[in-house]
Every structure is written in C-alpha cells, then in structure tokens.
Design a protein around this motif. Structure first.
Motif, PDB file in Angstrom:
ATOM      1  N   ARG A   6       4.208  36.753  74.875  1.00 44.62           N
ATOM      2  CA  ARG A   6       3.848  36.415  74.095  1.00 44.62           C
ATOM      3  C   ARG A   6       3.835  34.786  73.033  1.00 44.62           C
ATOM      4  O   ARG A   6       2.917  34.566  72.487  1.00 44.62           O
ATOM      5  CB  ARG A   6       4.918  37.043  73.027  1.00 44.62           C
ATOM      6  CG  ARG A   6       4.777  37.392  72.018  1.00 44.62           C
ATOM      7  CD  ARG A   6       5.360  38.702  70.512  1.00 44.62           C
ATOM      8  NE  ARG A   6       5.640  38.299  69.679  1.00 44.62           N
ATOM      9  CZ  ARG A   6       6.239  37.579  68.980  1.00 44.62           C
ATOM     10  NH1 ARG A   6       7.101  37.427  69.291  1.00 44.62           N
ATOM     11  NH2 ARG A   6       5.812  37.715  67.308  1.00 44.62           N
ATOM     12  N   SER A   7       4.389  34.374  73.930  1.00 44.18           N
ATOM     13  CA  SER A   7       4.756  32.673  73.790  1.00 44.18           C
ATOM     14  C   SER A   7       5.256  31.463  75.014  1.00 44.18           C
ATOM     15  O   SER A   7       5.808  32.072  75.997  1.00 44.18           O
ATOM     16  CB  SER A   7       5.621  32.300  72.965  1.00 44.18           C
ATOM     17  OG  SER A   7       7.404  32.784  73.210  1.00 44.18           O
ATOM     18  N   ALA A   8       5.024  30.758  74.381  1.00 48.39           N
ATOM     19  CA  ALA A   8       5.166  29.342  76.089  1.00 48.39           C
ATOM     20  C   ALA A   8       5.554  28.094  74.771  1.00 48.39           C
ATOM     21  O   ALA A   8       5.354  28.019  73.770  1.00 48.39           O
ATOM     22  CB  ALA A   8       4.439  29.353  76.724  1.00 48.39           C
ATOM     23  N   ALA A   9       6.392  27.921  75.945  1.00 45.32           N
ATOM     24  CA  ALA A   9       7.416  26.365  75.346  1.00 45.32           C
ATOM     25  C   ALA A   9       6.316  25.226  75.861  1.00 45.32           C
ATOM     26  O   ALA A   9       5.022  25.468  75.750  1.00 45.32           O
ATOM     27  CB  ALA A   9       8.817  25.877  76.250  1.00 45.32           C
ATOM     28  N   MET A  10       6.739  23.696  74.858  1.00 45.33           N
ATOM     29  CA  MET A  10       5.443  23.019  74.729  1.00 45.33           C
ATOM     30  C   MET A  10       5.238  22.633  76.395  1.00 45.33           C
ATOM     31  O   MET A  10       6.313  23.144  76.890  1.00 45.33           O
ATOM     32  CB  MET A  10       6.859  21.967  75.022  1.00 45.33           C
ATOM     33  CG  MET A  10       5.811  20.359  74.352  1.00 45.33           C
ATOM     34  SD  MET A  10       5.330  20.596  72.985  1.00 45.33           S
ATOM     35  CE  MET A  10       7.105  19.987  71.837  1.00 45.33           C
ATOM     36  N   PRO A  11       4.374  22.375  77.209  1.00 43.78           N
ATOM     37  CA  PRO A  11       3.735  22.710  77.961  1.00 43.78           C
ATOM     38  C   PRO A  11       3.934  20.444  78.388  1.00 43.78           C
ATOM     39  O   PRO A  11       3.881  19.444  77.789  1.00 43.78           O
ATOM     40  CB  PRO A  11       2.095  22.393  78.628  1.00 43.78           C
ATOM     41  CG  PRO A  11       2.085  22.360  76.748  1.00 43.78           C
ATOM     42  CD  PRO A  11       2.768  22.558  75.927  1.00 43.78           C
ATOM     43  N   ALA A  12       3.899  20.862  79.969  1.00 42.34           N
ATOM     44  CA  ALA A  12       4.363  19.563  80.793  1.00 42.34           C
ATOM     45  C   ALA A  12       2.826  19.219  81.072  1.00 42.34           C
ATOM     46  O   ALA A  12       2.344  20.235  81.460  1.00 42.34           O
ATOM     47  CB  ALA A  12       5.421  19.164  81.407  1.00 42.34           C
ATOM     48  N   GLY A  13       2.911  17.763  82.112  1.00 41.04           N
ATOM     49  CA  GLY A  13       1.386  17.679  82.356  1.00 41.04           C
ATOM     50  C   GLY A  13       1.733  16.497  83.390  1.00 41.04           C
ATOM     51  O   GLY A  13       2.741  15.667  83.130  1.00 41.04           O
ATOM     52  N   ASP A  14       0.022  16.742  84.074  1.00 44.64           N
ATOM     53  CA  ASP A  14       0.348  15.082  84.647  1.00 44.64           C
ATOM     54  C   ASP A  14       0.041  14.252  85.297  1.00 44.64           C
ATOM     55  O   ASP A  14      -0.679  14.489  83.331  1.00 44.64           O
ATOM     56  CB  ASP A  14       0.418  15.839  86.623  1.00 44.64           C
ATOM     57  CG  ASP A  14      -0.569  16.329  86.608  1.00 44.64           C
ATOM     58  OD1 ASP A  14      -1.999  16.777  85.989  1.00 44.64           O
ATOM     59  OD2 ASP A  14      -1.881  15.447  87.848  1.00 44.64           O
ATOM     60  N   PHE A  63      14.227  28.978  81.158  1.00 43.71           N
ATOM     61  CA  PHE A  63      14.046  28.017  81.899  1.00 43.71           C
ATOM     62  C   PHE A  63      13.363  27.566  80.963  1.00 43.71           C
ATOM     63  O   PHE A  63      11.751  27.883  80.991  1.00 43.71           O
ATOM     64  CB  PHE A  63      12.993  28.840  83.374  1.00 43.71           C
ATOM     65  CG  PHE A  63      12.917  27.654  83.731  1.00 43.71           C
ATOM     66  CD1 PHE A  63      13.700  27.007  85.755  1.00 43.71           C
ATOM     67  CD2 PHE A  63      11.407  27.013  84.037  1.00 43.71           C
ATOM     68  CE1 PHE A  63      13.236  26.127  85.524  1.00 43.71           C
ATOM     69  CE2 PHE A  63      10.794  26.159  84.737  1.00 43.71           C
ATOM     70  CZ  PHE A  63      11.604  26.072  86.075  1.00 43.71           C
ATOM     71  N   TYR A  64      13.324  26.114  80.915  1.00 47.96           N
ATOM     72  CA  TYR A  64      12.281  25.055  80.615  1.00 47.96           C
ATOM     73  C   TYR A  64      11.749  24.510  81.859  1.00 47.96           C
ATOM     74  O   TYR A  64      12.639  23.371  82.403  1.00 47.96           O
ATOM     75  CB  TYR A  64      12.616  24.978  79.205  1.00 47.96           C
ATOM     76  CG  TYR A  64      14.019  23.684  79.322  1.00 47.96           C
ATOM     77  CD1 TYR A  64      15.044  23.756  79.067  1.00 47.96           C
ATOM     78  CD2 TYR A  64      13.200  22.448  79.005  1.00 47.96           C
ATOM     79  CE1 TYR A  64      16.513  23.278  79.635  1.00 47.96           C
ATOM     80  CE2 TYR A  64      14.827  21.770  79.227  1.00 47.96           C
ATOM     81  CZ  TYR A  64      16.220  22.061  79.643  1.00 47.96           C
ATOM     82  OH  TYR A  64      17.146  21.072  79.814  1.00 47.96           O
ATOM     83  N   VAL A  65      10.986  23.670  81.434  1.00 47.73           N
ATOM     84  CA  VAL A  65       9.931  22.793  82.012  1.00 47.73           C
ATOM     85  C   VAL A  65       9.998  21.403  81.586  1.00 47.73           C
ATOM     86  O   VAL A  65      10.209  21.135  80.411  1.00 47.73           O
ATOM     87  CB  VAL A  65       8.599  23.560  82.500  1.00 47.73           C
ATOM     88  CG1 VAL A  65       8.073  22.089  83.128  1.00 47.73           C
ATOM     89  CG2 VAL A  65       8.774  24.910  83.219  1.00 47.73           C
ATOM     90  N   ALA A  66      10.479  20.538  82.710  1.00 47.53           N
ATOM     91  CA  ALA A  66      10.617  19.305  82.053  1.00 47.53           C
ATOM     92  C   ALA A  66       9.577  18.339  82.402  1.00 47.53           C
ATOM     93  O   ALA A  66       9.243  17.511  82.396  1.00 47.53           O
ATOM     94  CB  ALA A  66      12.148  18.790  82.948  1.00 47.53           C
ATOM     95  N   GLY A  67       8.964  18.507  83.899  1.00 47.64           N
ATOM     96  CA  GLY A  67       7.584  18.010  84.143  1.00 47.64           C
ATOM     97  C   GLY A  67       7.616  18.275  85.606  1.00 47.64           C
ATOM     98  O   GLY A  67       7.741  19.330  85.505  1.00 47.64           O
ATOM     99  N   VAL A  68       6.261  18.008  85.588  1.00 50.68           N
ATOM    100  CA  VAL A  68       5.189  18.785  86.441  1.00 50.68           C
ATOM    101  C   VAL A  68       3.908  17.498  86.790  1.00 50.68           C
ATOM    102  O   VAL A  68       4.125  16.362  86.579  1.00 50.68           O
ATOM    103  CB  VAL A  68       4.259  19.882  86.409  1.00 50.68           C
ATOM    104  CG1 VAL A  68       2.974  18.627  85.085  1.00 50.68           C
ATOM    105  CG2 VAL A  68       2.459  19.899  87.392  1.00 50.68           C
ATOM    106  N   ASN A  69       4.649  17.533  88.506  1.00 49.10           N
ATOM    107  CA  ASN A  69       3.360  16.267  89.048  1.00 49.10           C
ATOM    108  C   ASN A  69       2.106  16.057  89.620  1.00 49.10           C
ATOM    109  O   ASN A  69       1.717  17.746  89.528  1.00 49.10           O
ATOM    110  CB  ASN A  69       4.169  15.455  89.659  1.00 49.10           C
ATOM    111  CG  ASN A  69       4.850  16.180  91.199  1.00 49.10           C
ATOM    112  OD1 ASN A  69       3.932  17.045  91.406  1.00 49.10           O
ATOM    113  ND2 ASN A  69       5.511  15.775  92.613  1.00 49.10           N
ATOM    114  N   GLY A  70       1.409  14.865  89.658  1.00 52.61           N
ATOM    115  CA  GLY A  70       0.070  15.846  90.662  1.00 52.61           C
ATOM    116  C   GLY A  70      -0.039  16.270  91.269  1.00 52.61           C
ATOM    117  O   GLY A  70      -1.117  16.739  91.949  1.00 52.61           O
ATOM    118  N   SER A  71       1.157  17.442  92.112  1.00 48.79           N
ATOM    119  CA  SER A  71       0.862  17.542  93.528  1.00 48.79           C
ATOM    120  C   SER A  71       1.118  19.832  92.542  1.00 48.79           C
ATOM    121  O   SER A  71       1.248  20.354  93.533  1.00 48.79           O
ATOM    122  CB  SER A  71       2.209  17.636  94.745  1.00 48.79           C
ATOM    123  OG  SER A  71       2.168  16.490  95.026  1.00 48.79           O
ATOM    124  N   GLY A  72       1.344  19.111  91.062  1.00 51.04           N
ATOM    125  CA  GLY A  72       1.615  20.330  91.290  1.00 51.04           C
ATOM    126  C   GLY A  72       3.222  20.941  91.268  1.00 51.04           C
ATOM    127  O   GLY A  72       3.937  22.178  90.999  1.00 51.04           O
TER     128      GLY A  72
END
Lengths: 166, 393
Positions: B92-100, B139-148
């Motif tokens: 239904r929802s999701a938190a703030m996306p992190a991006g590379d 679970f919340y995401v803090a970061g994602v890098n260029g390899s996913g």
C-alpha cells in the motif's frame, strides 16, 4: 530511543507545554494555529531529542524551533489564504476589550513576520535582546533594528488608534 | 526599562491577556511522528549534485584557496520532467526511496510507518525488480549503490542486501546509514545510548572499524550522512560537520562566519554551541558535503572536501530539498540542480496545497529524481507513495 530518554522528553515537554502554547499563541494569534506550531515543534524535538537533550539551554533551541515553525508557516503562505478573504478572528476572551485586541492583533499580523516575532518575544514574552538574538540566530543589533522597524510599522498601521482605542 | 521599551509594552499589553483555548496538542502523536522522522535517513553516499542551491544572486564562493580551486561541474538544468508513481506490487505504501548516482537503482522499505515485517522493494529504471520480505520489523533503506546493493536497518539490526540475500552486518545491534559504490558502509553500532558509536565496514562481510569521536562529545551527538568514493565517512558531531578520513583521522567542518557581520565564536566546553558556525552535514555528493548553517532562517551550504571551498546555496530553509531528515515535507516538489531551482510536476490524483513532497535522490546527470508523496501532516489515512521524475535537458 531508550525508556530513560523518553522519560526525559516527556518530563521536559509536559513541563514546558503551557509556556510553549502561550508563545505560539502570542505569535500566531490563533489557538488552532498555535497548537499546530507546538505539535510540529515537539515532534521535531522528539526526533532530535537524543542530541538536544544533552546540551545546555534546551529552552533556547526549542524556542528557536517554535519561532522557525511560525516563520516557515508564514512563508508557506498559511496566511495567504486568510488575507485573500478575512483573517480568522479570535473568539472573544476575557480581559481587556475585544475590539482592542482584535484591532491590535490584525495590525500585528500585517507587520513583517520576522519583526512580528521580535515584538512578540521582546514585549509579550519578556525576552531580553540577547535572548531574542540567540533565538532568531542574529546579532543583537539586528534585534534592535527589527524592533524599531516593527514598532514603526505597527504604529503606522494602527494610525490614529494609537492612544485612542488602544 | 527604557522609554521605548515601556511604550512598546503598553502598546502590546492587551494581547498578553489573551489565552489559548483547550490544548489539542498530542504528545503521543509527536513521539510517533518524531520516531518516524528519526528513521528518515534516506540520503546515501555516492556522487551527484543534488539539492540546495538557490538563486545565483546569493550563491558564491565563500572561502577559496588561491589559485581558484577547480570544482566539479554542475549538471545542466533539465528542461522538462514527467512524474510517475513507483509501482508497489501488493503493498500500500513505501518509505522514501534511496537512489544511486546513476539513477538506475532505487530502493525503499514497504508499508511505511507500520510496525510490521515489511518488504524491501528495489526498482531498476523505475521497474520493480525485487520485492522480498525483510529480515525483521520496520525495515528501512538507508542507501543503494551502483551495483544495486542495499543497506538498511530493521529495528536495531543493520543489514546489507546483496545478490539476493540479506546479511546482518557484523558488530551487533545498530544501524547502517550509507554505502558507496565500492561497497564501503558506514553506520552506528550500539543498542543503548551509552554504547552508540560510529563505525565503518570495508565491505559487507568485514568487521566494523570504530571511528573515533572527539573527547568530551557524547556519542549521542554523532550522525552519519554518507560515504565518499574514497571511503571517507561524512557526518555531524554535535552541531558541526565532521569528516572521518579513510586513514582513520577525523576533523571538524565548521562553517565560515556569516557575512552579516556576526562573528564566529569559539566553542566553550559546556556552553551552547556558537550558532554562527553551526554546520550540519546532510548529504554527500560528488565530493561536496551539503548541509545547513544556523538554527533559524537556516542557510544551505556546501563544502568541497578536496579544496576546502564553501559555497552558500540557499537564502532560506529548503529542508525537503536538501534532505533534512527532520523536515515535514514541502507542498511543492522542488529540487535544486546545480545553481538553479527546478520545480517538479505533481502526480495526478493528489491534493494540491495539502500533500507534502520530499525529493530524496537525484542522479548525477539530473535526469532521474525520486522522492515521496505524503498526505498533510494531520492526514493519517493517505499512504506514503514513492514517486519518480524522469527529466531531459
């Protein structure tokens, strides 16, 4: 956050709630708006509590957060909607005359927000120039000049009412 | 009391007699919302220019070492952007996306704000490619890098998600805050206030390397903003930015004095910090630390790590654009690319003037941006929606 830290936050917030609501009310002139400002302030305070609680003069930080929330609201245009129509009038309250307060409140709303904050903090919250400078993150000289400009603006807006109805 | 003060008191005195009505303030709600805000550590390391410039009239180099340092170029300002809601699968929802930095990968925890065992969602080029149950609650995401590769935290357990598997980072309880393209991770360990300390993991399976905190500073006053390409960890200690270099040394980053004549002050032990040089680092991009100075009429600044160059970026507070984790969002999605303000379109079906937007990531070339749409502060029924903007120059 630990229970101990939560307890410290709760103790602080409950102890300061009346003062925070009063400052917010004096700034905004509207009870609902004041509670919104306090709600936003204590929310951010909880988020930052592990860092803020360990510094001295927590009140200075909290007052700064509250005034910033007020200025942010003004910037975001909370009043824009109101000024297109009629500003929401506070309900009559005991003490003084309603007309005096209504006229004065309406005039104060027309003073630039930062000057408005300076006037409220200095003359309604009895904060010193130094404390206001710290709260507003500016020099004491700026506080004095903003005070002067704010009073001039307020008196100009009030016009003949100064010394008359007021 | 001076005469002017007395007359001003008399003038305003009628207002002092007014009292607010019955309180509608909810401390419980403040704690609930504040707890969520503490989890909005959605900026990760990487490289890109994001956030925080303002009108060119106020932006300028504050302190440059002669000869004039060579600074990385800012990306060109997009001319058009389209907005979409990111697909959520069955959620239904999701938190703030992190991006590379390339704009290829976005990641977020599902079911924002619910105390549940949620899922990790990963999008590649805007397509949902991973929807996997997380190892724990919230679970919340803090970061994602260029390899996913994704780093994040479930309650007080730091995790990395790599090659289809969650792995708990070594060192015990804590949180993972950032990852760079080489897989260097930074975060905080310790499950109690007293144990909390900043650390760096050289890789997903490495033992944590403690990062030294200056003497006399409470570990509670440490936060992590990102990891640079060379493995330096950027954060804040107390009310100042702080850099832990890859060789283990650390140094403060204090903003230069403001140009309004307010002098910088030396910090005094036990005293309130000097407001004029307060600098909270918020995000690390392309060799720059983006952050804020002051506590009212907050200015955004950026600091070029290699050359020590400061630039003023914003004349007014731009919390949602610069990644301020304590911001309550902005009614208009805007982001600062290079030195210009970019207004972003809103998705159809929203509530203009009430919805709040956060822009959490911008690609290096400023062609992909992502963020979150939330209902108004008092709206507890509208689920948080992750959104993506695709732009062209």
């Amino acid at each position: 956050m630990s229970d101990e830290s939560d307890a410290g936050y709760l103790e602080y917030v409950h102890g300061r709630m009346p003062a925070l609501r009063r400052i917010a009310f004096l700034l905004s002139g509207d009870s609902d708006q004041a509670d919104d400002l306090v709600q936003e302030t204590i929310t951010k305070l909880y988020a930052k509590w592990p860092r803020i609680s360990r510094v001295e003069h927590v009140d200075n930080y909290v007052h700064t957060m509250l005034v910033r929330a007020f200025l942010d609201e003004k910037r975001r245009g909370w009043w824009r909607v109101s000024l297109r129509g009629a500003p929401p009038e506070p309900p009559p309250r005991p003490g003084g005359t309603t007309e005096e307060r209504t006229v004065l409140r309406a005039a104060l709303r027309r003073v630039p927000a930062r000057q408005q904050a300076v006037l409220v903090l200095r003359f309604l919250c009895d904060q010193s120039v130094a404390d206001v400078a710290r709260i507003l993150d500016c020099s004491e000289g700026t506080v004095k000049s903003q005070t002067s400009h704010g009073l001039t603006a307020l008196r100009r807006i009030l016009g003949d009412r100064v010394g008359g109805a007021l | 009391m001076k005469e002017v003060d007395y007359s001003a008191h008399l003038l305003l005195r009628p207002l002092a007699e007014e009292l607010p009505g019955p309180s509608k303030v909810s401390v419980v709600k403040a704690m609930r919302d504040g707890r969520r805000m503490r989890h909005r550590r959605w900026w990760a390391g990487g490289s890109a220019v994001v956030a925080a410039v303002t009108a060119a009239s106020v932006g300028g180099v504050l302190a440059a070492q002669p000869p004039r340092p060579k600074l990385p170029p800012d990306p060109p300002l997009p001319t058009a952007c389209a907005v979409d809601r990111l697909p959520l699968g069955n959620h239904r929802s999701a938190a703030m996306p992190a991006g590379d930095a390339s704009g290829t990968w976005l990641a977020a925890g599902s079911d924002w704000g619910r105390e549940t065992r949620n899922s990790l969602l990963i999008w590649r080029d805007g397509v949902l490619v991973t929807d996997v149950l997380s190892p724990g609650l919230s679970f919340y995401v803090a970061g994602v890098n260029g390899s996913g590769t994704v780093v994040g935290t479930s309650k007080v357990e730091p995790y990395v998600y790599q090659d289809g598997t969650f792995r708990r980072l070594l060192g015990g309880g804590g949180e993972a805050n950032a990852i760079n393209d080489d897989g260097v991770i930074a975060g905080l360990l310790g499950t109690t206030d007293q144990e909390r300390r900043p650390v760096r993991w050289a890789s997903a399976g490495a033992r944590p390397e403690p990062l030294t905190v200056p003497k006399g500073v409470s570990p509670l006053m440490v936060s992590i903003s990102g990891v640079t390409d060379d493995g330096s960890v950027i954060g804040s200690v107390g009310t100042f930015g702080y850099i832990w270099s890859s060789d283990g040394s650390g140094r403060y980053v204090k903003a230069p004095p403001r140009r309004d004549g307010v002098p910088a002050e030396a910090p005094q032990p036990g005293a309130s910090p000097p407001i004029t040089t307060v600098f909270h680092s918020v995000v690390v991009r392309n060799g720059w630390i983006y952050g804020t100075r002051g506590s009212l009429d907050v200015e955004s600044l950026r600091y070029h790590i290699e050359t020590g160059t400061w630039q003023e970026l914003a004349g007014e507070w731009k919390g949602p654009q610069i990644g301020d984790p304590y911001s309550l969002g902005d009614e208009d999605p805007r982001v600062f690319v290079g030195r210009a303000v970019l207004d972003l379109p809103v998705p159809a079906g929203g509530h203009p003037g009430r919805d709040r937007y956060y822009v959490s990531t911008v690609s290096d070339d400023a062609t992909v941006m992502a963020g979150k749409l939330e209902g108004a502060v008092d709206d507890t029924t509208t689920p948080a929606q992750p959104i993506i903007w695709r732009c062209r120059q």
